[in-house]
Scaffold this motif. Sequence first.
Motif, PDB file in Angstrom:
ATOM      1  N   VAL A 297      18.454  83.581  11.425  1.00 23.62           N
ATOM      2  CA  VAL A 297      18.355  83.873  12.920  1.00 23.62           C
ATOM      3  C   VAL A 297      16.989  83.580  13.465  1.00 23.62           C
ATOM      4  O   VAL A 297      16.074  83.180  12.771  1.00 23.62           O
ATOM      5  N   SER A 298      17.027  83.342  14.698  1.00 24.45           N
ATOM      6  CA  SER A 298      15.713  82.745  15.381  1.00 24.45           C
ATOM      7  C   SER A 298      15.081  84.098  16.269  1.00 24.45           C
ATOM      8  O   SER A 298      14.025  83.810  17.024  1.00 24.45           O
ATOM      9  N   SER A 299      15.475  85.168  15.984  1.00 23.85           N
ATOM     10  CA  SER A 299      15.026  86.294  16.435  1.00 23.85           C
ATOM     11  C   SER A 299      13.386  86.523  16.089  1.00 23.85           C
ATOM     12  O   SER A 299      13.195  86.233  14.952  1.00 23.85           O
ATOM     13  N   GLU A 300      12.522  86.887  17.172  1.00 26.20           N
ATOM     14  CA  GLU A 300      10.999  87.191  16.839  1.00 26.20           C
ATOM     15  C   GLU A 300      11.024  88.539  15.969  1.00 26.20           C
ATOM     16  O   GLU A 300      10.197  88.819  15.190  1.00 26.20           O
ATOM     17  N   VAL A 301      11.729  89.593  16.427  1.00 27.33           N
ATOM     18  CA  VAL A 301      11.942  90.801  15.747  1.00 27.33           C
ATOM     19  C   VAL A 301      13.070  91.045  14.857  1.00 27.33           C
ATOM     20  O   VAL A 301      14.201  90.923  15.190  1.00 27.33           O
ATOM     21  N   VAL A 302      12.732  90.927  13.555  1.00 31.14           N
ATOM     22  CA  VAL A 302      13.851  91.049  12.597  1.00 31.14           C
ATOM     23  C   VAL A 302      13.391  92.021  11.331  1.00 31.14           C
ATOM     24  O   VAL A 302      12.538  92.100  10.931  1.00 31.14           O
ATOM     25  N   LYS A 303      14.212  93.247  11.312  1.00 33.96           N
ATOM     26  CA  LYS A 303      13.855  94.085  10.582  1.00 33.96           C
ATOM     27  C   LYS A 303      15.314  94.261   9.754  1.00 33.96           C
ATOM     28  O   LYS A 303      16.235  94.433   9.962  1.00 33.96           O
ATOM     29  N   PHE A 304      14.858  94.450   8.376  1.00 31.90           N
ATOM     30  CA  PHE A 304      15.720  94.505   7.249  1.00 31.90           C
ATOM     31  C   PHE A 304      15.472  95.890   6.552  1.00 31.90           C
ATOM     32  O   PHE A 304      14.373  96.137   6.103  1.00 31.90           O
ATOM     33  N   ILE A 305      16.546  96.762   6.316  1.00 34.55           N
ATOM     34  CA  ILE A 305      16.394  97.807   5.682  1.00 34.55           C
ATOM     35  C   ILE A 305      17.430  97.744   4.474  1.00 34.55           C
ATOM     36  O   ILE A 305      18.749  97.636   4.894  1.00 34.55           O
ATOM     37  N   ALA A 306      17.011  97.863   3.382  1.00 32.64           N
ATOM     38  CA  ALA A 306      17.660  97.966   1.924  1.00 32.64           C
ATOM     39  C   ALA A 306      18.159  99.413   1.753  1.00 32.64           C
ATOM     40  O   ALA A 306      17.209 100.213   1.530  1.00 32.64           O
ATOM     41  N   VAL A 307      19.490  99.826   1.723  1.00 28.18           N
ATOM     42  CA  VAL A 307      19.664 101.201   1.663  1.00 28.18           C
ATOM     43  C   VAL A 307      19.852 101.427   0.203  1.00 28.18           C
ATOM     44  O   VAL A 307      20.870 100.518  -0.542  1.00 28.18           O
ATOM     45  N   PRO A 308      19.342 102.385  -0.607  1.00 30.42           N
ATOM     46  CA  PRO A 308      19.609 102.384  -2.118  1.00 30.42           C
ATOM     47  C   PRO A 308      20.952 102.691  -2.572  1.00 30.42           C
ATOM     48  O   PRO A 308      21.248 101.997  -3.674  1.00 30.42           O
ATOM     49  N   ALA A 309      21.642 103.385  -1.853  1.00 32.79           N
ATOM     50  CA  ALA A 309      22.905 103.742  -2.272  1.00 32.79           C
ATOM     51  C   ALA A 309      23.843 103.900  -1.063  1.00 32.79           C
ATOM     52  O   ALA A 309      23.302 104.140  -0.004  1.00 32.79           O
ATOM     53  N   GLY A 310      25.247 103.829  -1.125  1.00 32.42           N
ATOM     54  CA  GLY A 310      26.156 104.127  -0.315  1.00 32.42           C
ATOM     55  C   GLY A 310      27.309 103.064  -0.134  1.00 32.42           C
ATOM     56  O   GLY A 310      28.163 103.380   0.458  1.00 32.42           O
TER      57      GLY A 310
END
Length: 246
Positions: free
Chosen positions: A209-222
Amino acid sequence: MIIRGAEPFLLKGGSTGILLIHGFTGLPAELLLLGEFLNRAGFTVLGVRLAGHGTKKEDLMRTTKEDWFDSVLDGYAILNSVCEKIFVVGHSMGGLLTLKLAATCKVDRVVTIAAPFFIDEGLGLKNLPPRERCGTLCIVQPRRKLKNVPSAANKVYRETPLICVHELTELIEEVKKFLPKITSPILIMHAEDDHTAQPRSAEFISKNVSSEVVKFIAVPAGGHLLPLTESRDFVFDEILNFVEAL
């Protein structure tokens, strides 16, 4: 006829609207708990029902990826008529449709949950017959027996038309080309134990993506069904933090 409890839902709130998009063979009820949570925080929330979903498999067989996206566009138009800002949250295939929407329409915030750019090899996608041989062939899906969720969330189709799996794989390839057009702030969530959509799908989104704000959250389980499983409270809180912080 729509399965009882599988109807789209609209929860009235403030001037910022959040469009919720469910996944392949799913139904709006899968995102109802998330919708109610966001509505309590003051947002207007619309959970759309994708064409061919929440009724019967024969309806799904007659739809295409364009029909599914048209359902998203209809929901976007409804929210856009009553809200000043539009955020979009999509789960699984709904995440793909969310990204396509963000690439083609004005979307202020984007959230994807378990978007499937790479399907787990254990699902046997490599054995999918050619489109011309699929006809009305289906694969049987296990029953859902999730607890403490809206009852309709367990009423997904018992059989998945193979012709629609082709539509899904074509949608994946199409959305890959749309990613560089996305500039909205984006939150990408994916469970590390997702055995449907490979976790590397999240990295693929963030890098393209070309977004300036990119947040990634890896969820341990689910697992794959993050909005319905034991990790959902964490997922809901992170989504709320993201849409309120920017």
